[in-house]
Scaffold this motif. Structure first.
Motif, PDB file in Angstrom:
ATOM      1  N   LEU A 173       0.849  -1.186   0.000  1.00  0.00           N
ATOM      2  CA  LEU A 173       0.000   0.000   0.000  1.00  0.00           C
ATOM      3  C   LEU A 173       0.888   1.241   0.000  1.00  0.00           C
ATOM      4  CD1 LEU A 173      -2.919   1.153   0.252  1.00  0.00           C
ATOM      5  CD2 LEU A 173      -2.591   1.140   2.733  1.00  0.00           C
ATOM      6  N   LEU A 174       0.901   1.964  -1.114  1.00  0.00           N
ATOM      7  CA  LEU A 174       1.669   3.213  -1.235  1.00  0.00           C
ATOM      8  C   LEU A 174       3.144   3.012  -0.881  1.00  0.00           C
ATOM      9  CD1 LEU A 174      -0.889   5.709   0.359  1.00  0.00           C
ATOM     10  CD2 LEU A 174      -0.522   5.232  -2.069  1.00  0.00           C
ATOM     11  N   GLY A 175       3.714   1.952  -1.407  1.00  0.00           N
ATOM     12  CA  GLY A 175       5.150   1.746  -1.243  1.00  0.00           C
ATOM     13  C   GLY A 175       5.559   0.958  -0.019  1.00  0.00           C
ATOM     14  N   LEU A 176       4.645   0.743   0.918  1.00  0.00           N
ATOM     15  CA  LEU A 176       4.939  -0.050   2.111  1.00  0.00           C
ATOM     16  C   LEU A 176       3.858  -1.106   2.281  1.00  0.00           C
ATOM     17  CD1 LEU A 176       5.863   2.750   4.713  1.00  0.00           C
ATOM     18  CD2 LEU A 176       7.454   1.256   3.505  1.00  0.00           C
ATOM     19  N   SER A 177       4.154  -2.155   3.026  1.00  0.00           N
ATOM     20  CA  SER A 177       3.122  -3.134   3.341  1.00  0.00           C
ATOM     21  C   SER A 177       2.220  -2.576   4.433  1.00  0.00           C
ATOM     22  CB  SER A 177       3.752  -4.444   3.804  1.00  0.00           C
ATOM     23  OG  SER A 177       4.368  -4.271   5.072  1.00  0.00           O
ATOM     24  N   VAL A 178       1.045  -3.178   4.594  1.00  0.00           N
ATOM     25  CA  VAL A 178       0.130  -2.730   5.650  1.00  0.00           C
ATOM     26  C   VAL A 178       0.793  -2.866   7.012  1.00  0.00           C
ATOM     27  CG1 VAL A 178      -2.054  -3.259   6.809  1.00  0.00           C
ATOM     28  CG2 VAL A 178      -1.940  -3.248   4.308  1.00  0.00           C
ATOM     29  N   GLY A 179       1.532  -3.966   7.222  1.00  0.00           N
ATOM     30  CA  GLY A 179       2.244  -4.150   8.481  1.00  0.00           C
ATOM     31  C   GLY A 179       3.294  -3.080   8.709  1.00  0.00           C
ATOM     32  N   ASP A 180       4.000  -2.675   7.641  1.00  0.00           N
ATOM     33  CA  ASP A 180       5.011  -1.625   7.779  1.00  0.00           C
ATOM     34  C   ASP A 180       4.370  -0.278   8.085  1.00  0.00           C
ATOM     35  OD1 ASP A 180       7.197  -3.255   7.412  1.00  0.00           O
ATOM     36  OD2 ASP A 180       7.252  -2.977   5.238  1.00  0.00           O
ATOM     37  N   TRP A 181       3.206  -0.015   7.494  1.00  0.00           N
ATOM     38  CA  TRP A 181       2.501   1.230   7.815  1.00  0.00           C
ATOM     39  C   TRP A 181       2.121   1.263   9.297  1.00  0.00           C
ATOM     40  CZ3 TRP A 181       2.615   5.613   5.576  1.00  0.00           C
ATOM     41  CH2 TRP A 181       2.718   5.723   4.183  1.00  0.00           C
ATOM     42  N   ALA A 182       1.714   0.106   9.831  1.00  0.00           N
ATOM     43  CA  ALA A 182       1.386   0.045  11.257  1.00  0.00           C
ATOM     44  C   ALA A 182       2.621   0.269  12.111  1.00  0.00           C
ATOM     45  CB  ALA A 182       0.752  -1.314  11.590  1.00  0.00           C
ATOM     46  N   LYS A 183       3.756  -0.316  11.686  1.00  0.00           N
ATOM     47  CA  LYS A 183       4.998  -0.236  12.463  1.00  0.00           C
ATOM     48  C   LYS A 183       5.670   1.123  12.332  1.00  0.00           C
ATOM     49  CE  LYS A 183       8.444  -2.394  10.702  1.00  0.00           C
ATOM     50  NZ  LYS A 183       9.294  -3.481  10.201  1.00  0.00           N
ATOM     51  N   ASP A 184       5.716   1.664  11.115  1.00  0.00           N
ATOM     52  CA  ASP A 184       6.439   2.915  10.877  1.00  0.00           C
ATOM     53  C   ASP A 184       5.546   4.149  10.947  1.00  0.00           C
ATOM     54  OD1 ASP A 184       8.560   1.273  10.426  1.00  0.00           O
ATOM     55  OD2 ASP A 184       8.595   1.517   8.253  1.00  0.00           O
ATOM     56  N   GLY A 185       4.276   3.983  10.565  1.00  0.00           N
ATOM     57  CA  GLY A 185       3.371   5.128  10.513  1.00  0.00           C
ATOM     58  C   GLY A 185       2.548   5.316  11.766  1.00  0.00           C
ATOM     59  N   LEU A 186       1.667   4.349  12.043  1.00  0.00           N
ATOM     60  CA  LEU A 186       0.781   4.499  13.197  1.00  0.00           C
ATOM     61  C   LEU A 186       1.550   4.549  14.510  1.00  0.00           C
ATOM     62  CD1 LEU A 186      -2.236   2.162  12.315  1.00  0.00           C
ATOM     63  CD2 LEU A 186      -2.182   4.660  12.331  1.00  0.00           C
ATOM     64  N   LEU A 187       2.625   3.775  14.610  1.00  0.00           N
ATOM     65  CA  LEU A 187       3.366   3.765  15.868  1.00  0.00           C
ATOM     66  C   LEU A 187       4.086   5.093  16.108  1.00  0.00           C
ATOM     67  CD1 LEU A 187       3.400   1.575  17.974  1.00  0.00           C
ATOM     68  CD2 LEU A 187       5.660   0.882  17.186  1.00  0.00           C
ATOM     69  N   ALA A 188       4.318   5.866  15.039  1.00  0.00           N
ATOM     70  CA  ALA A 188       4.901   7.201  15.212  1.00  0.00           C
ATOM     71  C   ALA A 188       3.956   8.087  16.019  1.00  0.00           C
ATOM     72  CB  ALA A 188       5.189   7.829  13.848  1.00  0.00           C
ATOM     73  N   LEU A 189       2.644   7.867  15.858  1.00  0.00           N
ATOM     74  CA  LEU A 189       1.671   8.624  16.658  1.00  0.00           C
ATOM     75  C   LEU A 189       1.815   8.286  18.132  1.00  0.00           C
ATOM     76  CD1 LEU A 189      -0.806  10.451  16.943  1.00  0.00           C
ATOM     77  CD2 LEU A 189      -2.238   8.455  16.434  1.00  0.00           C
TER      78      LEU A 189
END
Length: 399
Positions: free
Chosen positions: A66-82
């Motif tokens: 999804l947009l260059g990252l996996s859904v798991g990576d978005w959770a790890k790198d994106g949501l966890l940044a919040l």
């Protein structure tokens, strides 16, 4: 007919406008017990899903691009940044106006946090035979889970125990973030990193100039996350850096400082979305009989378990009591050495950040076993700490 409710309360309830459902739900998510319960439910769902005949659907969704990252990576790198942004806000508040703003009050949890990182790391390093990266997995304490256990089982504990645990966990998380930044950064891109520093300077300037418009801050924050991610540094560092640069002292006539206002608004999203979704995609590891048997013979898994269960308790309680014995720190008001031991055992609930470091440090079967060890050790630490807290509460009531 008597309702059994005092008349003044009935009158207040009638005269007070009903709270909007969204606001009521957000307030509900702000409580420590609810945040821990949501996290626990997400973990249970992940374990059941990943160990069911639908495991293929689980891994497919986790690895879906999804947009260059996996859904798991978005959770790890994106949501966890919040989550780390909210933790950064809390840390900044503690450093400026909270418990860590006074040197004497700050010494004990800081020493305990350092001991609670060094001793588990040393034990994990020794048990694993010096395997790369394994030492870092048990250094962290999960704020949400630890405070939830304390809130549910530690009703008889003095307020100083909660302040001690919160301060310790905040310092502990800062240390874990530094470990991630220093030890688990991929290929480093200096131009992107320079861009991230410029954007952080812009954010600091906006805070200094008292700019509060979300349409200004949000693009800067998102761009900072992108720059940090592209630089090779783990993207969650962007969250804590932005949190530490946020203003925590309100101006004259200002009802709330930006840090307090942002924490109030974002904490429900962190507790109700970011951390549970991360747990959903990080905790889906095999826990069948063969997997558990493998933990008992795998040096990496044993190192993680020993670090969290033994290292945390010894490191936190031992270093804190030594500091008190040497006269460089004082126990929180109303607490005893046995209370600190319970806090040390509770510090073994590594979960969120430990799972993150396991994913960053290891790969394949080794990572799966390490994450299973994190889950097992965190569960045992939580149960042991709950039993100790209940026992301490009974002793206090009896005394």
């Amino acid at each position: 007919m008597d309702s059994g409710v005092p008349g003044s309360l009935v009158g207040d309830a009638i005269s007070r406008p009903l709270e909007p459902p969204v606001n009521a739900f957000a307030r509900y998510l702000r409580t420590e017990t609810v945040g821990g319960a949501v996290l626990l439910c997400a973990t249970a769902i992940a374990l059941l899903w990943a160990n069911s005949p639908l495991r293929g659907a689980y891994t497919g969704l986790r690895d879906f691009p999804l947009l260059g990252l996996s859904v798991g990576d978005w959770a790890k790198d994106g949501l966890l940044a919040l989550f780390f942004f909210v933790a950064g806000l809390e840390l900044k508040r503690e450093l400026v106006v909270g418990e860590l703003s006074r040197v004497k009050a700050a010494v004990l949890p800081v020493i305990a946090a350092v001991g609670g990182m060094v001793v588990p790391a040393a034990i994990a390093f020794a048990v694993s035979g010096g395997a790369p990266g394994v030492w870092a997995i048990p250094v962290a304490t999960d704020i949400a889970f630890a405070l939830a256990v304390l809130a549910m089982a530690g009703t008889g504990m003095p307020s100083g125990a909660r302040v001690f645990l919160l301060s310790l966990a905040v310092v502990d998380d800062l240390g874990a973030i530094l470990v991630i930044a220093a030890g688990f950064t991929g290929s480093f891109e200096p131009l992107w990193f320079l861009g991230a520093l410029v954007l952080l300077a812009c954010y600091w300037y906006l805070q200094r100039r008292r700019v509060t418009a979300a349409w200004v801050h949000v693009p800067v924050a998102v761009a900072t996350w992108v720059a940090v991610h592209e630089s090779g540094v783990h993207a969650t560092i962007a969250g804590v850096a932005l949190g530490l640069l946020t203003r925590v002292v309100p101006d004259d006539g200002e009802e709330q400082a930006p840090a307090e206002r942002l924490a109030h608004r974002l904490q429900p999203w962190s507790a109700g979305l970011a951390v549970p979704v991360f747990a959903l995609f990080a905790a889906g590891v095999p826990v069948n009989g063969s997997a558990l048997a493998a933990i008992a013979t795998d040096r990496t898994a044993l190192a993680v378990v020993a670090g969290l269960l033994v290292g945390k308790a010894v490191g936190i309680a031992g270093s804190a009591l030594l500091a008190v014995r040497l006269g460089v720190a004082e126990l929180p008001r109303g607490t005893t050495g046995r209370d600190l031991l319970a806090m040390g055992v509770l510090g073994g609930v590594g979960f969120t950040v430990s799972l993150l470091i396991a994913e960053l440090a290891l790969a394949g079967v080794e990572a799966e076993r390490a994450k299973a060890a994190v889950l097992l050790a965190s569960a045992v630490a939580g149960l042991l700490a709950a039993a100790l807290l209940v026992r301490r509460g009974r002793v206090r009531r009896a005394g």
